[in-house]
Motif scaffolding. Structure first.
Motif, PDB file in Angstrom:
ATOM      1  N   PRO A   1      29.033  17.103  35.586  1.00 19.12           N
ATOM      2  CA  PRO A   1      27.850  17.154  34.777  1.00 19.12           C
ATOM      3  C   PRO A   1      27.255  16.112  34.278  1.00 19.12           C
ATOM      4  N   GLY A   2      25.840  16.416  34.440  1.00 23.34           N
ATOM      5  CA  GLY A   2      24.912  15.444  34.239  1.00 23.34           C
ATOM      6  C   GLY A   2      24.652  14.561  35.441  1.00 23.34           C
ATOM      7  N   VAL A   3      25.236  14.916  36.584  1.00 23.79           N
ATOM      8  CA  VAL A   3      24.961  14.020  38.078  1.00 23.79           C
ATOM      9  C   VAL A   3      23.988  14.971  38.920  1.00 23.79           C
TER      10      VAL A   3
ATOM     11  N   THR B   1      25.100  29.826  38.704  1.00 21.03           N
ATOM     12  CA  THR B   1      24.044  29.074  39.164  1.00 21.03           C
ATOM     13  C   THR B   1      23.553  28.511  37.981  1.00 21.03           C
ATOM     14  N   ALA B   2      23.656  29.152  36.833  1.00 17.97           N
ATOM     15  CA  ALA B   2      23.005  28.560  35.373  1.00 17.97           C
ATOM     16  C   ALA B   2      23.620  27.158  35.175  1.00 17.97           C
ATOM     17  N   ASP B   3      24.579  27.013  35.931  1.00 16.22           N
ATOM     18  CA  ASP B   3      25.146  25.487  35.477  1.00 16.22           C
ATOM     19  C   ASP B   3      24.512  24.563  36.378  1.00 16.22           C
ATOM     20  N   TYR B   4      23.565  24.907  37.131  1.00 15.39           N
ATOM     21  CA  TYR B   4      23.128  23.820  38.172  1.00 15.39           C
ATOM     22  C   TYR B   4      21.532  24.037  38.048  1.00 15.39           C
ATOM     23  N   LYS B   5      20.836  22.729  38.678  1.00 14.90           N
ATOM     24  CA  LYS B   5      19.307  22.697  38.654  1.00 14.90           C
ATOM     25  C   LYS B   5      18.939  22.237  39.872  1.00 14.90           C
ATOM     26  N   LEU B   6      17.772  22.836  40.360  1.00 15.15           N
ATOM     27  CA  LEU B   6      17.477  22.076  41.887  1.00 15.15           C
ATOM     28  C   LEU B   6      15.913  21.962  41.678  1.00 15.15           C
ATOM     29  N   SER B   7      15.607  20.738  42.351  1.00 12.99           N
ATOM     30  CA  SER B   7      14.159  20.047  42.308  1.00 12.99           C
ATOM     31  C   SER B   7      14.104  20.173  43.768  1.00 12.99           C
ATOM     32  N   GLN B   8      12.886  20.685  44.019  1.00  9.91           N
ATOM     33  CA  GLN B   8      12.429  20.806  45.553  1.00  9.91           C
ATOM     34  C   GLN B   8      11.690  19.669  45.894  1.00  9.91           C
ATOM     35  N   TYR B   9      11.394  19.582  47.400  1.00 10.38           N
ATOM     36  CA  TYR B   9      11.085  18.648  48.138  1.00 10.38           C
ATOM     37  C   TYR B   9       9.669  18.472  47.737  1.00 10.38           C
TER      38      TYR B   9
ATOM     39  N   ARG C   1      16.699  17.864  45.093  1.00 15.97           N
ATOM     40  CA  ARG C   1      17.826  17.293  44.529  1.00 15.97           C
ATOM     41  C   ARG C   1      18.587  18.418  43.861  1.00 15.97           C
ATOM     42  N   ILE C   2      19.845  18.388  43.790  1.00 17.36           N
ATOM     43  CA  ILE C   2      20.558  19.361  43.142  1.00 17.36           C
ATOM     44  C   ILE C   2      21.309  18.836  41.856  1.00 17.36           C
ATOM     45  N   GLN C   3      21.379  19.192  40.764  1.00 18.76           N
ATOM     46  CA  GLN C   3      22.050  18.542  39.435  1.00 18.76           C
ATOM     47  C   GLN C   3      22.818  19.583  38.990  1.00 18.76           C
ATOM     48  N   MET C   4      24.099  19.012  38.501  1.00 17.53           N
ATOM     49  CA  MET C   4      25.138  19.840  37.453  1.00 17.53           C
ATOM     50  C   MET C   4      24.676  19.603  36.297  1.00 17.53           C
ATOM     51  N   LEU C   5      24.488  20.623  35.436  1.00 21.07           N
ATOM     52  CA  LEU C   5      23.789  20.477  33.966  1.00 21.07           C
ATOM     53  C   LEU C   5      25.065  19.861  33.201  1.00 21.07           C
ATOM     54  N   ASP C   6      24.685  19.201  32.072  1.00 19.57           N
ATOM     55  CA  ASP C   6      25.736  18.948  31.111  1.00 19.57           C
ATOM     56  C   ASP C   6      25.574  19.645  29.688  1.00 19.57           C
ATOM     57  N   THR C   7      26.289  20.607  29.930  1.00 18.63           N
ATOM     58  CA  THR C   7      26.046  21.644  28.623  1.00 18.63           C
ATOM     59  C   THR C   7      27.202  21.714  27.570  1.00 18.63           C
ATOM     60  N   ALA C   8      27.080  22.239  26.523  1.00 20.86           N
ATOM     61  CA  ALA C   8      27.994  22.147  25.377  1.00 20.86           C
ATOM     62  C   ALA C   8      29.178  23.122  25.660  1.00 20.86           C
ATOM     63  N   GLN C   9      28.992  23.887  26.673  1.00 21.26           N
ATOM     64  CA  GLN C   9      29.956  24.914  26.842  1.00 21.26           C
ATOM     65  C   GLN C   9      31.101  24.303  27.910  1.00 21.26           C
ATOM     66  N   LEU C  10      32.321  24.713  28.093  1.00 21.53           N
ATOM     67  CA  LEU C  10      33.319  24.290  28.834  1.00 21.53           C
ATOM     68  C   LEU C  10      32.902  24.535  30.306  1.00 21.53           C
ATOM     69  N   GLN C  11      33.033  23.521  31.276  1.00 20.60           N
ATOM     70  CA  GLN C  11      32.582  23.770  32.473  1.00 20.60           C
ATOM     71  C   GLN C  11      33.730  23.645  33.509  1.00 20.60           C
ATOM     72  N   ASP C  12      35.033  23.694  33.091  1.00 20.16           N
ATOM     73  CA  ASP C  12      36.192  23.447  33.946  1.00 20.16           C
ATOM     74  C   ASP C  12      36.102  24.391  35.002  1.00 20.16           C
ATOM     75  N   GLY C  13      35.488  25.724  34.897  1.00 16.29           N
ATOM     76  CA  GLY C  13      35.348  26.602  36.118  1.00 16.29           C
ATOM     77  C   GLY C  13      34.622  26.087  37.274  1.00 16.29           C
ATOM     78  N   CYS C  14      33.674  25.241  36.751  1.00 16.20           N
ATOM     79  CA  CYS C  14      32.893  24.589  38.079  1.00 16.20           C
ATOM     80  C   CYS C  14      33.581  23.485  38.839  1.00 16.20           C
TER      81      CYS C  14
END
Length: 288
Positions: free
Chosen positions: A179-181, A224-232, A259-272
């Motif tokens: 999360p957040g990386v 996929t909502a737990d992640y964010k992609l930035s294009q070239y 770049r690919i980032q895992m979002l840091d959300t308020a919800q539990l992300q143990d499933g990731c």
């Protein structure tokens, strides 16, 4: 009673004029009879000229090609319709050939020859197949139809377009996501051709998130909502020689990599935890 003497009627006002009508009609009939043979002779002479003109047309063949120009990508095929016609009563077998096609092309006929009877027309199909290395540009070529010493030709054009090349794009991420990386993606482009290609429009997308069996059993979500992609964001085009080249090998600054980032959300992300991301890549390449 009128004392003035009466003038006698002239005997020339009726009799002699009426009598003169017979010789005039006879003369007219003679003229008509005399003209008829002349008209018949003139018509007969015209028919003789037509026969003579027809006899003067030499035996031979004509050949046409349609359409007169075709456009095709490198490595693809183009077809033309060929029509061979008999002239002047020509009969015989006609074979086809073509000269002047660009390097790397092959010509095929269906059928390879036709048989003409007097006044007939027969068709065939010419298929021109190009190669991936066929030079791009417009080339004029000549179609020939031959029967013994009799020959006819027709001109046409082939416009070869430089085709977009097929290549592969993949990517690799150094390190784990949390999360957040965010992590950079070092893309690799595999160029299977024997020429360098200019690559543009590189994109990355998340096609699937595969959770661990533990997360699935515990019904812990990760999407996929737990992640964010930035294009070239680097410059285009990227020139890739034959073989496989990565962005790092091409000297592209890491700051412009996707770049690919895992979002840091308020919800539990143990499933990731331990989840695997499947990515898809795309791009456009054109031969240099």
């Amino acid at each position: 009673m009128d004392p003035r003497p009466k003038r006698a009627a002239s005997p020339h006002l009726t009799g002699p004029l009426h009598g003169a009508g017979l010789p005039l009609r006879a003369l007219f009939l003679v003229l008509v009879v005399a003209l008829m043979p002349m008209v018949t002779l003139a018509a007969s002479g015209g028919q003789d000229n037509a026969v003579a003109n027809a006899a003067s047309v030499s035996k031979g063949i004509t050949v046409t090609l349609s359409p007169s120009s075709r456009t095709v990508d490198q490595g693809q095929s183009a077809s033309y319709t060929v029509a061979a016609s008999s002239v002047g009563g020509f009969t015989g077998q006609v074979t086809f050939s073509v000269v002047g096609l660009p390097t790397g092309t092959a010509a095929a006929w269906q059928p390879s020859s036709v048989v003409l009877s007097s006044g007939s027309t027969a068709q065939a199909t010419l298929t021109v197949t190009t190669a991936p290395n066929t030079p791009a540009g417009k080339t004029g070529f000549t179609l020939k139809a031959t029967s013994g010493t009799t020959q006819a030709s027709s001109q046409a054009q082939l416009h070869v377009l430089e085709a977009k090349r097929t290549f592969d794009v993949s990517g690799s991420v150094d390190g784990m996501l949390a999360p957040g990386v965010s992590r950079p993606l070092d893309l690799q482009v595999s160029n299977p051709s024997n020429k360098s290609i200019a690559v543009t429009n590189l994109t990355v997308a998340i096609s699937q998130v595969v959770r661990t069996t533990t997360a699935v059993a515990a019904n812990l979500p990760c999407t996929t909502a737990d992640y964010k992609l930035s294009q070239y964001s680097g410059q285009y085009p990227l020139t890739v020689v034959p073989g496989t080249r990565s962005l790092s090998a091409l000297g592209v600054s890491q700051s412009t990599w996707p770049r690919i980032q895992m979002l840091d959300t308020a919800q539990l992300q143990d499933g990731c935890k331990g989840a695997t991301l499947k990515l898809t890549y795309s791009g456009t390449g054109q031969a240099n």
